[in-house]
Design a protein around this motif. Sequence first.
Motif, mmCIF file in Angstrom:
data_model
loop_
_atom_site.group_PDB
_atom_site.id
_atom_site.type_symbol
_atom_site.label_atom_id
_atom_site.label_comp_id
_atom_site.label_asym_id
_atom_site.label_seq_id
_atom_site.Cartn_x
_atom_site.Cartn_y
_atom_site.Cartn_z
ATOM 1 N N MET A 191 -17.656 17.753 82.082
ATOM 2 C CA MET A 191 -16.703 18.587 82.814
ATOM 3 C C MET A 191 -16.472 18.062 84.227
ATOM 4 O O MET A 191 -15.377 18.215 84.784
ATOM 5 C CB MET A 191 -17.211 20.027 82.868
ATOM 6 N N LEU A 192 -17.499 17.465 84.817
ATOM 7 C CA LEU A 192 -17.331 16.901 86.156
ATOM 8 C C LEU A 192 -16.308 15.771 86.157
ATOM 9 O O LEU A 192 -15.576 15.580 87.134
ATOM 10 C CB LEU A 192 -18.673 16.397 86.686
ATOM 11 N N LYS A 193 -16.246 15.019 85.065
ATOM 12 C CA LYS A 193 -15.225 13.975 84.960
ATOM 13 C C LYS A 193 -13.827 14.592 84.897
ATOM 14 O O LYS A 193 -12.889 14.090 85.520
ATOM 15 C CB LYS A 193 -15.485 13.118 83.726
ATOM 16 N N ASP A 194 -13.709 15.677 84.139
ATOM 17 C CA ASP A 194 -12.426 16.376 84.101
ATOM 18 C C ASP A 194 -12.087 16.967 85.468
ATOM 19 O O ASP A 194 -10.925 16.983 85.879
ATOM 20 C CB ASP A 194 -12.460 17.488 83.055
ATOM 21 N N LEU A 195 -13.118 17.452 86.157
ATOM 22 C CA LEU A 195 -12.895 18.037 87.476
ATOM 23 C C LEU A 195 -12.420 16.989 88.478
ATOM 24 O O LEU A 195 -11.603 17.290 89.357
ATOM 25 C CB LEU A 195 -14.181 18.700 87.972
ATOM 26 N N ALA A 196 -12.930 15.764 88.351
ATOM 27 C CA ALA A 196 -12.490 14.692 89.249
ATOM 28 C C ALA A 196 -10.995 14.424 89.075
ATOM 29 O O ALA A 196 -10.260 14.248 90.058
ATOM 30 C CB ALA A 196 -13.299 13.426 88.978
ATOM 31 N N PHE A 197 -10.540 14.407 87.830
ATOM 32 C CA PHE A 197 -9.102 14.237 87.574
ATOM 33 C C PHE A 197 -8.313 15.417 88.140
ATOM 34 O O PHE A 197 -7.250 15.243 88.745
ATOM 35 C CB PHE A 197 -8.871 14.110 86.067
ATOM 36 N N PHE A 198 -8.856 16.615 87.970
ATOM 37 C CA PHE A 198 -8.186 17.814 88.467
ATOM 38 C C PHE A 198 -8.116 17.812 89.994
ATOM 39 O O PHE A 198 -7.104 18.211 90.580
ATOM 40 C CB PHE A 198 -8.942 19.041 87.961
ATOM 41 N N MET A 199 -9.181 17.356 90.648
ATOM 42 C CA MET A 199 -9.199 17.339 92.104
ATOM 43 C C MET A 199 -8.186 16.358 92.676
ATOM 44 O O MET A 199 -7.681 16.557 93.785
ATOM 45 C CB MET A 199 -10.605 16.996 92.604
ATOM 46 N N CYS A 200 -7.882 15.306 91.942
ATOM 47 C CA CYS A 200 -6.836 14.379 92.403
ATOM 48 C C CYS A 200 -5.490 15.094 92.471
ATOM 49 O O CYS A 200 -4.734 14.940 93.442
ATOM 50 C CB CYS A 200 -6.761 13.176 91.469
ATOM 51 N N ILE A 201 -5.192 15.887 91.447
ATOM 52 C CA ILE A 201 -3.935 16.640 91.445
ATOM 53 C C ILE A 201 -3.939 17.680 92.560
ATOM 54 O O ILE A 201 -2.953 17.840 93.294
ATOM 55 C CB ILE A 201 -3.719 17.313 90.074
ATOM 56 N N ILE A 202 -5.064 18.385 92.704
ATOM 57 C CA ILE A 202 -5.169 19.407 93.746
ATOM 58 C C ILE A 202 -5.004 18.788 95.131
ATOM 59 O O ILE A 202 -4.344 19.352 96.015
ATOM 60 C CB ILE A 202 -6.523 20.131 93.637
ATOM 61 N N ALA A 203 -5.617 17.625 95.347
ATOM 62 C CA ALA A 203 -5.529 16.973 96.654
ATOM 63 C C ALA A 203 -4.086 16.623 96.999
ATOM 64 O O ALA A 203 -3.643 16.796 98.144
ATOM 65 C CB ALA A 203 -6.403 15.719 96.668
ATOM 66 N N ILE A 204 -3.338 16.149 96.017
ATOM 67 C CA ILE A 204 -1.934 15.803 96.264
ATOM 68 C C ILE A 204 -1.126 17.051 96.603
ATOM 69 O O ILE A 204 -0.334 17.069 97.558
ATOM 70 C CB ILE A 204 -1.352 15.085 95.034
ATOM 71 N N VAL A 205 -1.341 18.119 95.835
ATOM 72 C CA VAL A 205 -0.588 19.357 96.062
ATOM 73 C C VAL A 205 -0.956 19.973 97.407
ATOM 74 O O VAL A 205 -0.078 20.416 98.174
ATOM 75 C CB VAL A 205 -0.848 20.349 94.911
ATOM 76 N N MET A 206 -2.245 20.015 97.727
ATOM 77 C CA MET A 206 -2.681 20.610 98.986
ATOM 78 C C MET A 206 -2.197 19.803 100.180
ATOM 79 O O MET A 206 -1.804 20.373 101.209
ATOM 80 C CB MET A 206 -4.207 20.725 99.008
#
Length: 246
Positions: free
Chosen positions: A60-75
């Motif tokens: 799940m941490l690997k999935d979270l890393a991908f998710f955080m990339c999207i969040i970082a761009i949006v934020m």
Amino acid sequence: GFILFYVGLVLRFTHATTDEEFFAARIVMAIDLEIWWLRSLSFILVVRFLGPHIVAIGKMLKDLAFFMCIIAIVMTGYGVASRAMVYYPNANRFNETGISIAFNGRDIFRQIAYPVYYLMYGEFGTELDDLDNNRDEAWSISTHVLLAVHMLFVNILLTNLLIAMFSKRFDQVYEDTQNIWHTQQYIFTREYYTRAPFFPPISLIYDMYYLCRLTFFNIRRVCFKKSADPRAKTFSKLKAIGFWWH
């Protein structure tokens, strides 16, 4: 963990003459302590019903890393756009709120990254107050609309996407629980079989000795065509199976 431990140890005895200098060693040792506590979760891997859950968390941490990339761009998009419309053109208007418009690394993270990140958890701080106090201004109306779209996209769409990704990953691990458990048993046994018999920092001496011995016998084998180290540690699956069987 080991590297931070030795770095903190060196800082403790070389750069700790004053309280200010001691903070560096204290921070390193505190982070290292946190890593050691998290590392202790490895003992749960051999438990039949809990081990696969730790594996699921790792995936799940690997999935979270991908998710955080999207969040970082949006934020970043919302943070830069909102601050460009609200605070930077109206610096004198918000002097009492402690807003800094200095263009340096610390203030960029403090005024853009941190407040926007906590919007994801519903912590608005003075975000809405600053806009509501100037509700008739064009920049306030525009930022209100931008904030609404941002919250809709992050808190509803992306959060539910993350939950769906976690659910899918957990189902994949649950379907293969037995194989994962046996694999983790093998990895855990092999790790402690090849580890130094001493605890840190004494283990550093053993590791240096073992590295020198390994280098010597490799040079001896390659350059002089001699046999390899007869006392080198070898590990086989049969040993692991026999260990767990008994």
